[in-house]
Motif scaffolding. Structure first.
Motif, short mmCIF file in Angstrom:
data_model
loop_
_atom_site.label_atom_id
_atom_site.label_comp_id
_atom_site.label_asym_id
_atom_site.label_seq_id
_atom_site.Cartn_x
_atom_site.Cartn_y
_atom_site.Cartn_z
N GLY A 6 0.81 -1.22 0.00
CA GLY A 6 0.00 0.00 0.00
C GLY A 6 0.85 1.27 0.00
N ASP A 7 2.12 1.15 0.37
CA ASP A 7 3.01 2.32 0.43
C ASP A 7 3.72 2.60 -0.89
OD1 ASP A 7 2.26 2.01 3.06
OD2 ASP A 7 4.20 2.66 3.84
N SER A 45 -2.78 -2.52 5.46
CA SER A 45 -3.72 -1.41 5.33
C SER A 45 -4.90 -1.83 4.45
CB SER A 45 -3.03 -0.16 4.78
OG SER A 45 -2.10 -0.49 3.80
N ARG A 84 -5.06 6.75 -3.91
CA ARG A 84 -3.65 6.50 -3.63
C ARG A 84 -3.20 5.13 -4.09
NH1 ARG A 84 -3.96 7.46 2.47
NH2 ARG A 84 -1.83 6.68 2.50
N LEU A 114 -7.63 2.87 0.16
CA LEU A 114 -6.59 3.59 -0.58
C LEU A 114 -7.03 3.84 -2.02
CD1 LEU A 114 -3.30 1.91 0.72
CD2 LEU A 114 -4.37 4.04 1.46
N GLU A 155 -9.36 6.69 -2.05
CA GLU A 155 -8.65 7.96 -1.85
C GLU A 155 -7.73 8.30 -3.01
OE1 GLU A 155 -6.56 7.40 1.80
OE2 GLU A 155 -8.42 7.26 2.98
#
Ligand SMILES: [Zn+2]
Length: 564
Positions: free
Chosen positions: A336-337, A376, A386, A381, A384
């Motif tokens: 997720g990062d 996450s 992302r 995400l 959003e």
């Protein structure tokens, strides 16, 4: 003799304080060992049935060994007291426990011991022997002594305490017609008939045979199961773990991209490694990358490689993780990062199996099995903006949720045992496992940090517990986890009382009712402290949190106080 008496009384007071009745949880504790309060008569019936089915001789062996085992356990408790007591005081734990446990009233007649020199001679009077009285009840007067469990206990306790084999014999026994029992103990080599006595300590050959066969079956079975063997830490019997593991096994045969979901510390990398090891690519590389640990501007170079001159500082061409994992598996943790640009490139690898190094026009083909993991909420995400939705759907095709440890209560003991073995080996320590109370605390804890936290905690326990002992609660937790259940202690008459309040309350009552004055209470405290400190005023003062002059001042005035 009077010294023995004093030592005996101090030991008994201290031990009573270690007995706790926890009526809420249905447990009785002696220090950290779980105890049982059982009916003597029921226990006696079991003993009778053993004798009637196995014969006197076999039953004697079995009961002696049973007593021996509990003696060894009580010696552990004695050893925890040995640090702040003399050998003699520490040794008295055994006879006092035997008495406190309601088995027999033990009074030392003669006791000489020197642990360093290995010297031991002990003579004890046994009154109210549980075993002797019941044996006589069922079988009448016997031709030989009959307190087999108790003799086993004495041998086990003293041998473990002294660190050498000490044998006891009953020279008088209530079961053989005498008024009381009397036992004598000394090192094995000082007995002429040591071999004859020790034959009862050897387990039955028949039991050995069964154990041998069981071991053989287990070995054969493990050889058959070898192909399916789990990696060291992949253990568990809980439904949650088994379900996740089944999914993992099914995915191993294919090349499908797998997404592992779970909280921090649940062992996602271990699952990924297991997936890799169980598949056809097990001999090829397994590369793990934590996306959150790489600065965003370097992620692409890390994953896909760099061509010389791609940017200032790119002095040489370098392979990325994908190229290094070629033929094998790449594990991307915290996916997720991943920055959006890197996500686009990742999608391309998944679709076409192609990568481009930074600053390079050439496309390279890679065959890599991707295993991704996150703690996450990827869907969030995506909402959003992302995380790319097309990448999400690609990854989400086969997801495995690894349950947190608090949902795997059944696995805590297995894992704890595993980590204990691992860290004992690492630190070169011999430990005897966990106390019952420590086991209970491990099970009751919520494990916010999951398996990683459990492993760290066990490692701490291995470091803190003295060699040869069991890991106790305070070796694991720096503060007690949660509110402990209310425990009841024993008053000097053996009655139950709330440890923290009842004793104080009855003192208050005594003062209010004029049974005792405040001054008399102070005298009692001072005298008890002097007693416990064996006459050393400085340490008596310390026990009460006073300085030596303060203590001496109070002491000087106490002689004016009339005693009750
Ligand atoms: Zn006896």
């Amino acid at each position: 003799m009077s010294k023995l008496r004093l030592v005996e009384r101090a030991a008994s007071d201290d031990l009573r304080a270690r007995v706790h009745f926890c009526t809420e949880t249905g447990q009785i504790w002696l220090h950290e060992h779980r105890m049982l309060l059982v009916h003597a008569e029921a226990q006696a019936s079991l003993r009778k049935e053993l004798i009637d089915t196995l014969g006197m001789d076999r039953a004697q062996g079995l009961l002696t060994r049973m007593g021996y085992a509990s003696g060894v356990r009580d010696a552990e408790l004695a050893r925890t007291r040995a640090q702040n007591a003399s050998d003699l005081e520490a040794f008295m734990t055994g006879p006092q426990l035997h008495t406190l446990e309601g088995i027999v009233r033990v009074t030392p007649v003669k006791l000489e011991l020197d642990r360093v020199a290995g010297k031991f001679y002990g003579e004890f009077l046994w009154e109210n022997s549980w075993e002797g009285q019941w044996h006589r009840h069922f079988y009448g007067i016997h031709s030989a002594p009959v307190c087999w469990t108790q003799i086993g206990y004495a041998c086990g306790y003293t041998s473990a305490f002294m660190g050498r084999t000490i044998l006891y014999k009953e020279v008088e026994c209530v079961g053989a017609g005498q008024a009381n029992c009397r036992i004598v103990g000394k090192p094995a080599e000082e007995w002429d008939d040591a071999a004859e006595q020790m034959r009862f300590f050897a387990p039955e050959p028949i039991a050995d045979r069964i154990l041998d066969l069981q071991t053989q079956v287990a070995q054969l079975r493990s050889r058959i199961d070898d192909k399916e063997k789990l990696p060291a830490d992949m253990v568990g019997v809980s439904p949650g773990f088994r379900a996740a593991y089944e999914l993992l096994k099914q995915a191993a045969a294919s090349q499908i991209t797998v997404l592992l979901l779970g909280e921090t510390g649940v062992g996602k990398e271990m699952f990924a490694r297991c997936l890799h090891e169980s598949g056809a690519r097990r001999d090829e590389p397994f590369i793990a990358v934590n996306c959150a640990a790489i600065p965003p501007e370097l992620v692409e170079a890390e994953l896909f490689g760099v061509e010389k001159g791609a940017y200032t500082g790119a002095l040489v061409s370098r392979q990325g993780r994908f190229e290094r994992a070629n033929g094998g598996s790449l594990f991307l943790d915290e996916i997720g990062d991943l920055p959006l640009a890197a996500q686009a490139k990742l999608l391309r690898v998944l679709q076409d199996g192609e990568i481009e190094r930074l600053g390079d026009q050439k496309t390279r083909r890679v065959k890599v099995r991707l295993i991704a993991a996150t703690n996450s909420d990827l869907q969030q995400l995506v909402r959003e903006g992302r995380f790319r939705s097309d990448l999400y759907y690609r990854l989400n095709a086969y997801q495995i949720r690894i349950p947190p440890l608090r949902e795997r209560k059944e696995d805590v003991s297995v894992l704890a045992k595993r980590f204990l073995e691992k860290h004992s080996a690492l630190y070169g320590k011999k430990l005897r496992g966990f106390t019952d109370k420590a086991k209970r605390a491990l099970l009751a804890y919520a494990w916010p940090g999951n398996i990683r936290e459990l492993e760290n905690m066990i490692e701490r326990g291995v470091i803190l517990a003295p060699s040869g002992t069991r890991i106790e609660v305070n070796h694991l937790f720096s503060s007690h986890p949660g509110e402990p259940a209310r425990e009841l202690g024993l008053d000097p008459h053996g009655g139950l009382e709330d440890n923290r309040w009842e004793a104080g309350r009855s003192l208050c009552e005594a003062i209010f009712n004029g049974v005792m004055t405040l001054d008399q209470l102070e005298v009692m405290l001072l005298e008890t402290a002097i007693d416990k400190a064996r006459g050393n005023l400085s340490s008596a003062a310390r026990m009460l949190g006073l300085t030596r002059p303060q203590f001496a001042y109070r002491l000087k005035h106490m002689h004016d106080v009339p005693k009750t």
